[in-house]
Motif scaffolding. Sequence first.
Motif, PDB file in Angstrom:
ATOM      1  N   ASN A 187       0.833  -1.213   0.000  1.00  0.00           N
ATOM      2  CA  ASN A 187       0.000   0.000   0.000  1.00  0.00           C
ATOM      3  C   ASN A 187       0.866   1.261   0.000  1.00  0.00           C
ATOM      4  O   ASN A 187       0.599   2.220  -0.726  1.00  0.00           O
ATOM      5  CB  ASN A 187      -0.901   0.037   1.240  1.00  0.00           C
ATOM      6  CG  ASN A 187      -1.974  -1.039   1.223  1.00  0.00           C
ATOM      7  OD1 ASN A 187      -2.291  -1.596   0.187  1.00  0.00           O
ATOM      8  ND2 ASN A 187      -2.514  -1.344   2.393  1.00  0.00           N
ATOM      9  N   THR A 191       1.177   4.126  -2.869  1.00  0.00           N
ATOM     10  CA  THR A 191       0.857   5.532  -2.566  1.00  0.00           C
ATOM     11  C   THR A 191       1.983   6.458  -3.023  1.00  0.00           C
ATOM     12  O   THR A 191       1.743   7.543  -3.547  1.00  0.00           O
ATOM     13  CB  THR A 191       0.658   5.705  -1.047  1.00  0.00           C
ATOM     14  OG1 THR A 191      -0.454   4.908  -0.628  1.00  0.00           O
ATOM     15  CG2 THR A 191       0.395   7.148  -0.663  1.00  0.00           C
ATOM     16  N   ARG A 279       8.105  12.309   3.479  1.00  0.00           N
ATOM     17  CA  ARG A 279       6.889  11.740   4.080  1.00  0.00           C
ATOM     18  C   ARG A 279       6.857  12.043   5.569  1.00  0.00           C
ATOM     19  O   ARG A 279       7.900  12.054   6.233  1.00  0.00           O
ATOM     20  CB  ARG A 279       6.869  10.224   3.853  1.00  0.00           C
ATOM     21  CG  ARG A 279       5.603   9.523   4.334  1.00  0.00           C
ATOM     22  CD  ARG A 279       5.699   8.028   4.020  1.00  0.00           C
ATOM     23  NE  ARG A 279       4.481   7.292   4.382  1.00  0.00           N
ATOM     24  CZ  ARG A 279       4.254   6.781   5.592  1.00  0.00           C
ATOM     25  NH1 ARG A 279       5.155   6.923   6.567  1.00  0.00           N
ATOM     26  NH2 ARG A 279       3.136   6.118   5.835  1.00  0.00           N
ATOM     27  N   ALA A 304       0.881  11.249   6.068  1.00  0.00           N
ATOM     28  CA  ALA A 304       0.134   9.992   6.091  1.00  0.00           C
ATOM     29  C   ALA A 304      -0.344   9.710   7.512  1.00  0.00           C
ATOM     30  O   ALA A 304       0.104  10.334   8.472  1.00  0.00           O
ATOM     31  CB  ALA A 304       1.007   8.850   5.584  1.00  0.00           C
ATOM     32  N   GLN A 313       0.198   2.072   7.668  1.00  0.00           N
ATOM     33  CA  GLN A 313      -0.552   3.075   6.904  1.00  0.00           C
ATOM     34  C   GLN A 313      -2.044   2.780   6.737  1.00  0.00           C
ATOM     35  O   GLN A 313      -2.446   1.688   6.395  1.00  0.00           O
ATOM     36  CB  GLN A 313       0.065   3.248   5.519  1.00  0.00           C
ATOM     37  CG  GLN A 313      -0.596   4.374   4.706  1.00  0.00           C
ATOM     38  CD  GLN A 313       0.180   4.739   3.471  1.00  0.00           C
ATOM     39  OE1 GLN A 313       1.212   5.383   3.551  1.00  0.00           O
ATOM     40  NE2 GLN A 313      -0.291   4.314   2.310  1.00  0.00           N
ATOM     41  N   SER A 316      -3.346   8.518   3.360  1.00  0.00           N
ATOM     42  CA  SER A 316      -2.194   9.340   2.984  1.00  0.00           C
ATOM     43  C   SER A 316      -2.624  10.404   1.987  1.00  0.00           C
ATOM     44  O   SER A 316      -3.495  10.171   1.157  1.00  0.00           O
ATOM     45  CB  SER A 316      -1.095   8.483   2.354  1.00  0.00           C
ATOM     46  OG  SER A 316       0.000   9.293   1.943  1.00  0.00           O
ATOM     47  N   PRO A 318      -1.999  12.192  -1.413  1.00  0.00           N
ATOM     48  CA  PRO A 318      -1.379  11.649  -2.623  1.00  0.00           C
ATOM     49  C   PRO A 318      -0.244  12.531  -3.138  1.00  0.00           C
ATOM     50  O   PRO A 318      -0.097  13.688  -2.727  1.00  0.00           O
ATOM     51  CB  PRO A 318      -2.543  11.628  -3.620  1.00  0.00           C
ATOM     52  CG  PRO A 318      -3.468  12.699  -3.153  1.00  0.00           C
ATOM     53  CD  PRO A 318      -3.282  12.858  -1.670  1.00  0.00           C
ATOM     54  N   ALA A 333      -5.689   4.890   1.959  1.00  0.00           N
ATOM     55  CA  ALA A 333      -4.494   4.465   1.224  1.00  0.00           C
ATOM     56  C   ALA A 333      -4.165   3.011   1.559  1.00  0.00           C
ATOM     57  O   ALA A 333      -3.147   2.692   2.147  1.00  0.00           O
ATOM     58  CB  ALA A 333      -3.316   5.375   1.563  1.00  0.00           C
TER      59      ALA A 333
END
Length: 506
Positions: A187, A191, A279, A304, A313, A316, A318, A333
Amino acid sequence: MTASTLTELLKAGADKDVALGAPGRPGLTFKGLRDLTQRTIDRLNALGIGRNDRVAIVLPNGPEMASAFVAIGAGATTAPLNPAYRAEEFEFYLNDLNARALLLDDAGSPAAEAAAAKLKLPILRLKVAEGAAAGDFSIEGQAVGEAKLKGPAQADDVALVLHTSGTTSRPKIVPLSQRNVTASAGNIAGTLSLKSEDSCLNIMPLFHIHGLIAAVLSSLSAGASITCTPGFNALKFFAWLDEAKPSWYTAVPTMHQAILGRAARNEDSIKRAKLRFIRSSSSSLPPQVMAEAEATFGCPVIEAYGMTEAAHQMASNPLPPKARKPGSVGIAAGPDVAIMSLDGSLLKANETGEIVIRGANVTAGYESNPKANDEAFAHGWFHTGDQGTMDEEGYVRITGRLKEIINRGGEKISPREVDEVLMDHPAVQQVVTFAMPHDKLGEEVAAAIVLREGHQASEREIRDFASGRLADFKVPRKLVFLEEIPKGATGKLQRIGLAAKLGLGE
């Protein structure tokens, strides 16, 4: 084909491509990591450890911690523990986990070894040959019996067990299956559109779900590489950035703030950096910090939303060209995400309720804890304990932990809302709003603040600033100025219990 075990996940990388690196060391290729994993499974089986047997891992952050998690998790169950625990804590966790063995390196851990001796728990030693590639190791130790289930783990076997942080009660054990962790890794890779040419700089602790899944497993599942540092260090971060040349890194907000605090002194490194994105996860990213990081590094910051029970996760923001919404944790996500009322009905857009999830990455349930399972797994969904809303486009905003909502004489206040207002004050670097006991109202609003270097502000100035932006009952009645706000082991700011820590309890 989507991987459902760690052994399958490792097939994504080309033989000669580097899987694991570390500052100042040669990299370990995907072929090298696959060979290491097979050797480790055979070695553990010979020592009497097989599928679903638990190996507690107490190692410093670095490539061996990453590779031990992957290689041991492919044939047994890993239980990474924080090396900073004291002997009593190790004793509790090792006993609670029912570990079959404890893995240490040659440097060892006096506290963990004392706990193991008390529990008569066998110790295995991770050995690294001189000049070995980053993450390559062998295991020495005495056999602990006969392995019941040998060979590579299957999809429903448990790959990883972690305890929840348990701020107000006994920590709960979260077992995550091979299917859970590989689904989550896939996942995250999807993402972030991870490709084999991507490279992650890991600064997260590897006893925590964020580092293990978001940095390590997501990269490996895309055939990409990870450079494993010895742990977060704002002073060394820019040198690592220069050496590793990563395309991304993931961190908690307090780490992003520490990095930004040193950015002005490292402009050359920032100019040379080729980050595709940054991130952020594990706690709320103030929109002001997101804007500053994007301006500093010239790349998108992707916030996220993760938690241990979801193998990290859940939602999140995008990548561009889709919208990133500051203050939002993004869209679903991986798992299904919804907002639920107290009676179990799903709510419409922009209505406030509890965030609930379901999907292949979500644990099947807490271990030996029927009461917690009855509360958390209800109405066909896992209840996260977070309060939030979802807009018409599916973007989720967290308004607070249900346990952290401040109840001031019946008025409910989201600490995060107050945080975001105070963060707009030009002198404020960091803030955490929390509940302080009050003899008549039950709880009162308080906030701990770190001021920016070279800035000054009085309690009165900041309260006046807040008064123009918040209803009177939400304005903190008490402000505490600190050099540093106390954090948990993973760098998260902790609201629950902060009043007592700062001597503001009754």
